[in-house]
Design an enzyme around this catalytic site. Structure first.
Site, mmCIF file in Angstrom:
data_model
loop_
_atom_site.group_PDB
_atom_site.id
_atom_site.type_symbol
_atom_site.label_atom_id
_atom_site.label_comp_id
_atom_site.label_asym_id
_atom_site.label_seq_id
_atom_site.Cartn_x
_atom_site.Cartn_y
_atom_site.Cartn_z
ATOM 1 N N ARG A 34 -49.801 -23.951 48.798
ATOM 2 C CA ARG A 34 -48.676 -23.366 49.527
ATOM 3 C C ARG A 34 -49.073 -22.960 50.947
ATOM 4 N NH1 ARG A 34 -45.450 -19.951 44.788
ATOM 5 N NH2 ARG A 34 -43.957 -21.609 44.359
ATOM 6 N N LYS A 204 -42.427 -18.864 32.576
ATOM 7 C CA LYS A 204 -41.333 -17.957 32.971
ATOM 8 C C LYS A 204 -40.104 -18.278 32.135
ATOM 9 C CE LYS A 204 -42.723 -17.402 37.738
ATOM 10 N NZ LYS A 204 -42.466 -18.053 39.027
ATOM 11 N N GLY A 357 -44.954 -23.530 41.534
ATOM 12 C CA GLY A 357 -46.264 -23.153 42.063
ATOM 13 C C GLY A 357 -47.381 -23.592 41.129
ATOM 14 N N GLY A 381 -38.538 -21.969 40.787
ATOM 15 C CA GLY A 381 -37.199 -21.409 40.585
ATOM 16 C C GLY A 381 -36.221 -21.890 41.642
HETATM 17 P P1 ADP Z 1 -44.319 -22.911 37.660
HETATM 18 O O1 ADP Z 1 -45.082 -21.975 38.549
HETATM 19 O O2 ADP Z 1 -44.761 -24.333 37.839
HETATM 20 O O3 ADP Z 1 -42.843 -22.734 37.776
HETATM 21 P P2 ADP Z 1 -44.615 -21.130 35.426
HETATM 22 O O4 ADP Z 1 -44.999 -20.055 36.359
HETATM 23 O O5 ADP Z 1 -43.345 -21.006 34.710
HETATM 24 O O6 ADP Z 1 -44.692 -22.557 36.142
HETATM 25 O O7 ADP Z 1 -45.712 -21.273 34.273
HETATM 26 C C1 ADP Z 1 -47.040 -21.659 34.514
HETATM 27 C C2 ADP Z 1 -47.945 -21.117 33.437
HETATM 28 O O8 ADP Z 1 -47.442 -21.446 32.152
HETATM 29 C C3 ADP Z 1 -49.319 -21.694 33.502
HETATM 30 O O9 ADP Z 1 -50.176 -20.713 34.024
HETATM 31 C C4 ADP Z 1 -49.637 -22.053 32.032
HETATM 32 O O10 ADP Z 1 -50.889 -21.578 31.633
HETATM 33 C C5 ADP Z 1 -48.532 -21.353 31.270
HETATM 34 N N1 ADP Z 1 -48.224 -21.952 29.968
HETATM 35 C C6 ADP Z 1 -47.958 -23.237 29.688
HETATM 36 N N2 ADP Z 1 -47.805 -23.417 28.364
HETATM 37 C C7 ADP Z 1 -47.984 -22.219 27.786
HETATM 38 C C8 ADP Z 1 -47.988 -21.762 26.427
HETATM 39 N N3 ADP Z 1 -47.770 -22.588 25.416
HETATM 40 N N4 ADP Z 1 -48.217 -20.441 26.200
HETATM 41 C C9 ADP Z 1 -48.458 -19.615 27.229
HETATM 42 N N5 ADP Z 1 -48.480 -19.980 28.525
HETATM 43 C C10 ADP Z 1 -48.247 -21.266 28.801
HETATM 44 MG MG MG Z 2 -45.590 -19.890 38.327
#
Ligand code: ADP
Ligand code: MG
Length: 402
Positions: A34, A204, A357, A381
């Protein structure tokens, strides 16, 4: 939308709202994507002789008042240091967000210099629901500069003081990152080539559950993995052990599944998992024989059968949007699902967009070739809300007014 290129910035102070919310391990930046994405706009302003004041947030500071939050951190100091390295010039960091130090640092800049404000979320007003409370902070931010450039795409879906209220007080324009992101997302929303497959994962859960209902009718197929999948599996009556769950969302999830069925959208959930007895890098991985997870175990990645199933569901796709890693990719023992999904998407010929992210960090972490995707978005988001057809407050503010 006015472009930052159109602003006359020579010798003028420009407040640039960027998204520098990078993943951190303590004070170490684990992925600087970023920060790199903010460089084109910042370099352009610097080269045109602007006095650049960077405003950004980092993490989720806790506490009621400014003092408590500032004491608890996280400070933007490591980010300012990395930005300075990448820009190849000093970046002075104010000791506060929009107080005495910020005013002194902004006033002391000469053309081509860059300063950064402290973590804007140290100010509780930044995220306030009260227009007047946000307006007061926006006023203090606006006096720091004569113009505003919005380039923090990842925060554009937030009606926050520095994103929404401040641009309304100053002549404003969109930065290069925002323009590039919007151009790609517009392609996804205007007659995408079909099949259009959306892959959702990550942690999330509540944010993302809310968008699923809205994606129904837009995408042809929805592949759901990561932390959010367990709420879906629980809604279908599966055992999920100690996996991530948002029980209060089960009614909403059940409704989304029913809506998808009616609209003819195919929802694909994991059929097996890689589980462990605790959330740790050194936890022993075990593969389940089906969608159920025993008590005492938690799902941390999709299993081998799901990897194949997802790859098959992506094979004929002409358009793909992916947000959220399908597993805890940060732990090597639970990264295979994320790698498999990333590889399957990289074989798709058509428009492929990765947003989020952590998703973008995962892609870089897995060292896939740079051209594996059409576009790696900095917004999670924000991208999702754009795809749903919602108005993003930050974009709306840049489009309106002066
Ligand atoms: P992004 O930033 O791409 O929108 P999020 O912030 O929603 O994604 O989620 C990213 C996190 O989700 C990663 O750090 C990953 O470790 C976690 N994650 C993925 N699968 C699982 C799971 N089954 N249980 C807990 N955490 C998870
Ligand atoms: Mg995230």
């Amino acid at each position: 939308m006015k472009r930052a290129d159109d602003l006359d910035v020579v010798g003028r102070t420009v407040l640039v709202r960027t998204d520098l919310n990078v993943p951190m391990d303590g004070a170490a930046i684990t992925d600087d994507g970023r920060i790199r994405a903010s460089l084109p706009t910042l370099r352009d302003l610097v080269s045109r002789g602007a006095k650049v004041v960077v405003c950004a947030h980092l993490g989720r500071p806790k506490g009621d008042g400014y003092a408590e939050r500032a004491a608890g951190g996280p400070s933007l100091a490591p980010v300012a240091a990395r930005l300075a390295e990448l820009l190849g010039q000093p970046v002075a960091l104010a000791a506060d967000v929009a107080g005495e130090s910020a005013r002194a640092i902004a006033a002391g800049l000469t053309g081509g210099q860059v300063a950064m404000l402290e973590n804007v979320r140290f100010e509780p007003a930044e995220t306030s629901k009260d227009d007047e409370v946000r307006g007061e902070l926006a006023g203090r931010l606006a006096v720091l500069a004569g113009q505003y450039v919005g380039d923090g795409f990842g925060a554009m879906h937030r009606k926050h003081a520095s994103v929404y209220d401040t641009p309304l007080l100053l002549p404003h324009a969109a930065g290069q990152l925002v323009l590039a992101e919007v151009a790609v997302l517009r392609q996804l929303t205007t007659s995408p080539a079909r099949p259009y497959v959306v892959v959702l994962g990550g942690a999330k859960v509540s944010d993302k559950l809310a968008v699923i209902g809205n994606l129904v009718g837009k995408a042809d197929r929805l592949l759901i993995a990561g932390g959010m999948a367990y709420t879906f599996l629980a809604a279908q009556g599966h055992q999920i052990g100690d996996s991530m769950l948002q029980a209060e969302q089960i009614p909403q999830v059940t409704e989304a599944l029913a809506d998808a069925g009616k609209a003819g959208v195919e929802v694909v959930l994991p059929v097996d998992h890689v589980v462990a007895d605790r959330f740790a890098a050194d936890a022993g991985p075990e593969v389940t024989g089906g969608p159920d997870i025993a008590d005492g175990k938690m799902g941390l990645d999709i299993g081998p059968a799901t990897r194949e199933l997802f790859a098959a569901k992506l094979a004929d796709a002409k358009t793909v949007f992916w947000n959220g890693p399908p597993g805890v990719f940060e732990f090597p023992a639970f990264a295979a699902g994320t790698l498999a999904v990333a590889e399957a998407i990289s074989h798709v010929t058509g428009l492929t967009v990765v947003g989020g992210g952590d998703s973008a960090a995962a892609v870089r972490h897995l060292k896939l070739p740079a051209d594996a995707f059409t576009h790696i978005s900095t917004g999670g988001g924000a991208s999702l809300e754009y795809l749903e057809g919602r108005d993003l407050p930050g974009l709306a503010a840049l489009e309106n007014g002066r």
